[in-house]
Design a protein around this motif. Sequence first.
Motif, mmCIF file in Angstrom:
data_model
loop_
_atom_site.group_PDB
_atom_site.id
_atom_site.type_symbol
_atom_site.label_atom_id
_atom_site.label_comp_id
_atom_site.label_asym_id
_atom_site.label_seq_id
_atom_site.Cartn_x
_atom_site.Cartn_y
_atom_site.Cartn_z
ATOM 1 N N PHE A 79 0.884 -1.312 0.029
ATOM 2 C CA PHE A 79 -0.161 0.041 0.104
ATOM 3 C C PHE A 79 0.888 1.164 -0.094
ATOM 4 O O PHE A 79 0.591 2.246 -0.717
ATOM 5 C CB PHE A 79 -0.947 -0.076 1.200
ATOM 6 C CG PHE A 79 -2.116 -0.963 0.995
ATOM 7 C CD1 PHE A 79 -3.102 -0.739 -0.092
ATOM 8 C CD2 PHE A 79 -2.312 -1.887 1.958
ATOM 9 C CE1 PHE A 79 -3.930 -1.267 -0.251
ATOM 10 C CE2 PHE A 79 -3.628 -2.954 1.560
ATOM 11 C CZ PHE A 79 -4.447 -2.381 0.699
ATOM 12 N N LEU A 80 2.081 1.229 0.860
ATOM 13 C CA LEU A 80 2.856 2.236 0.676
ATOM 14 C C LEU A 80 3.569 2.616 -0.609
ATOM 15 O O LEU A 80 3.530 3.779 -0.998
ATOM 16 C CB LEU A 80 4.151 2.033 1.731
ATOM 17 C CG LEU A 80 3.713 2.323 3.352
ATOM 18 C CD1 LEU A 80 4.921 1.949 4.009
ATOM 19 C CD2 LEU A 80 3.487 3.651 3.659
ATOM 20 N N PHE A 94 8.339 3.907 6.626
ATOM 21 C CA PHE A 94 6.983 4.513 6.627
ATOM 22 C C PHE A 94 7.190 5.942 6.636
ATOM 23 O O PHE A 94 6.490 6.856 5.812
ATOM 24 C CB PHE A 94 6.323 4.018 7.873
ATOM 25 C CG PHE A 94 5.405 3.021 7.971
ATOM 26 C CD1 PHE A 94 3.965 3.105 7.699
ATOM 27 C CD2 PHE A 94 5.792 1.726 7.962
ATOM 28 C CE1 PHE A 94 3.371 1.749 7.325
ATOM 29 C CE2 PHE A 94 5.097 0.482 8.154
ATOM 30 C CZ PHE A 94 3.782 0.569 7.560
ATOM 31 N N VAL A 95 8.028 6.770 7.319
ATOM 32 C CA VAL A 95 8.352 7.989 7.173
ATOM 33 C C VAL A 95 8.677 8.492 5.995
ATOM 34 O O VAL A 95 8.171 9.455 5.556
ATOM 35 C CB VAL A 95 9.264 8.261 8.205
ATOM 36 C CG1 VAL A 95 9.720 9.704 8.288
ATOM 37 C CG2 VAL A 95 8.881 7.888 9.737
ATOM 38 N N ILE A 96 9.507 7.900 5.543
ATOM 39 C CA ILE A 96 10.099 8.196 4.118
ATOM 40 C C ILE A 96 9.120 8.122 3.200
ATOM 41 O O ILE A 96 8.772 9.187 2.327
ATOM 42 C CB ILE A 96 11.370 7.545 3.799
ATOM 43 C CG1 ILE A 96 12.553 7.722 4.411
ATOM 44 C CG2 ILE A 96 11.607 7.951 1.976
ATOM 45 C CD1 ILE A 96 13.570 6.639 4.164
ATOM 46 N N ALA A 97 8.244 7.286 3.051
ATOM 47 C CA ALA A 97 7.031 7.141 2.307
ATOM 48 C C ALA A 97 6.172 8.278 2.360
ATOM 49 O O ALA A 97 5.563 8.785 1.325
ATOM 50 C CB ALA A 97 6.310 5.802 2.328
ATOM 51 N N ILE A 98 5.702 8.503 3.629
ATOM 52 C CA ILE A 98 4.646 9.442 4.068
ATOM 53 C C ILE A 98 5.403 10.796 3.636
ATOM 54 O O ILE A 98 4.566 11.816 3.313
ATOM 55 C CB ILE A 98 4.473 9.451 5.561
ATOM 56 C CG1 ILE A 98 3.625 8.010 5.800
ATOM 57 C CG2 ILE A 98 3.599 10.695 6.063
ATOM 58 C CD1 ILE A 98 3.522 8.009 7.448
ATOM 59 N N VAL A 99 6.659 11.238 3.592
ATOM 60 C CA VAL A 99 6.980 12.435 3.257
ATOM 61 C C VAL A 99 7.080 12.431 1.699
ATOM 62 O O VAL A 99 6.556 13.891 1.183
ATOM 63 C CB VAL A 99 8.529 12.431 3.813
ATOM 64 C CG1 VAL A 99 9.337 13.634 3.069
ATOM 65 C CG2 VAL A 99 8.714 12.731 5.172
#
Length: 285
Positions: free
Chosen positions: A223-224, A265-270
Motif C-alpha cells: 500500500f505504501l 513509513f516515514v520516508i514514504a509519507i514524506v
Amino acid sequence: MEGTFQVFFSILSWTSVMVLVVLGLGVIASMMGIFNFAHGDFMLLGGYTLYLFSVWGFPLWFGIVAAPIVVGIVGVILERTVIHRFYAAPIAAMLGTYALGVVIRETVRGLIDGMYLRVPAPMQGLVVVGDISIAEWRIAVLVISLLVLLGSYLLVNRTNFGLRVRASLENPELARASGISTSQIYAVTFGFGAALAGLAGALMAPLLMFSADMGLKFLIQGFLAVMLGGIGTFEGPALGGAIIGVMASGLPYALNPILADVLVFVIAIVFVKFKPMGLVAKGRR
C-alpha cells in the motif's frame, strides 16, 4: 566481498517480488478504484500452493507454475461472486476484501496448525564465481520476476487486450459504449492482479519461514508503494514497489529492523506529502 554480493542479491530478489505484489495491487486499484485488502492473503495462497505440491511429492516447479493459476482463478471467482457487488461503494468493497482476506488467512492457519514451515526451493544449489557464492534460487527469483514484469508490460501496452484494459481504465462509460464488456475486463484484471500476488508468494515462500501471516508485511508495504508510485499507470506501482522494496530489504542491514520499518513509513509519507498523486500518476476518470 562475498557478503556484499549476497546482501545485494537478497535486496534485488526481495525488491523484484515486491514489484510483482505492488503491480497486482496497483492494477486492481487503478481499474476498480478500490484497495484490495485480501492481496497479501492471495500471496499467502500462492505460497501455500507451493507448500502443498512439496507435501504431495510433485516437482516443485509444478507448484511455481500452478500458484498463479490457482490464485488467479480464486481471484476471478471472488470478484464475480462477491467483490463486483460493491464497486458502487468503495468503502464496503475494501471491508469486503478485508473480510475475505481474514477468511483465507485463518483457513490456511488452521490447515497448517498455526506453524512456521520451511518450504523447499526448486533450486537448492549455489552459483560460485571466484570467492562469491549466490543461492541459485535467489537468482531464479530475480530472473522470473523480471520476465513476468516484462511480459505484463507487453500485455498491457502491446496487445489488443491491453488496449481494452486501458480504455476501461481511462473512461469506463466510453469503453462500454464502444462495445467493451467492462464487467469481463474487471474480472480478468482482478484475476491477473491476484495471479501476480500468487506467483510472488510462491517465489518468496522458500526464502522465508512460511506462515499464515507471510502476506501481511507485503500488504502493508504494498500500500505504501502504491501511494508512493501512484495509480493509473503501469510504471507508477512498479516504481513505487522498487523504491519501497529496496528500502524495506536494505535498511535492516544498516539499522535495527524495527527502526528500519518505521523509517520506511516515514520516508514514504514524506514523499506522499509532497507528491499526493504519486511519483507517476494518471487519474482514473
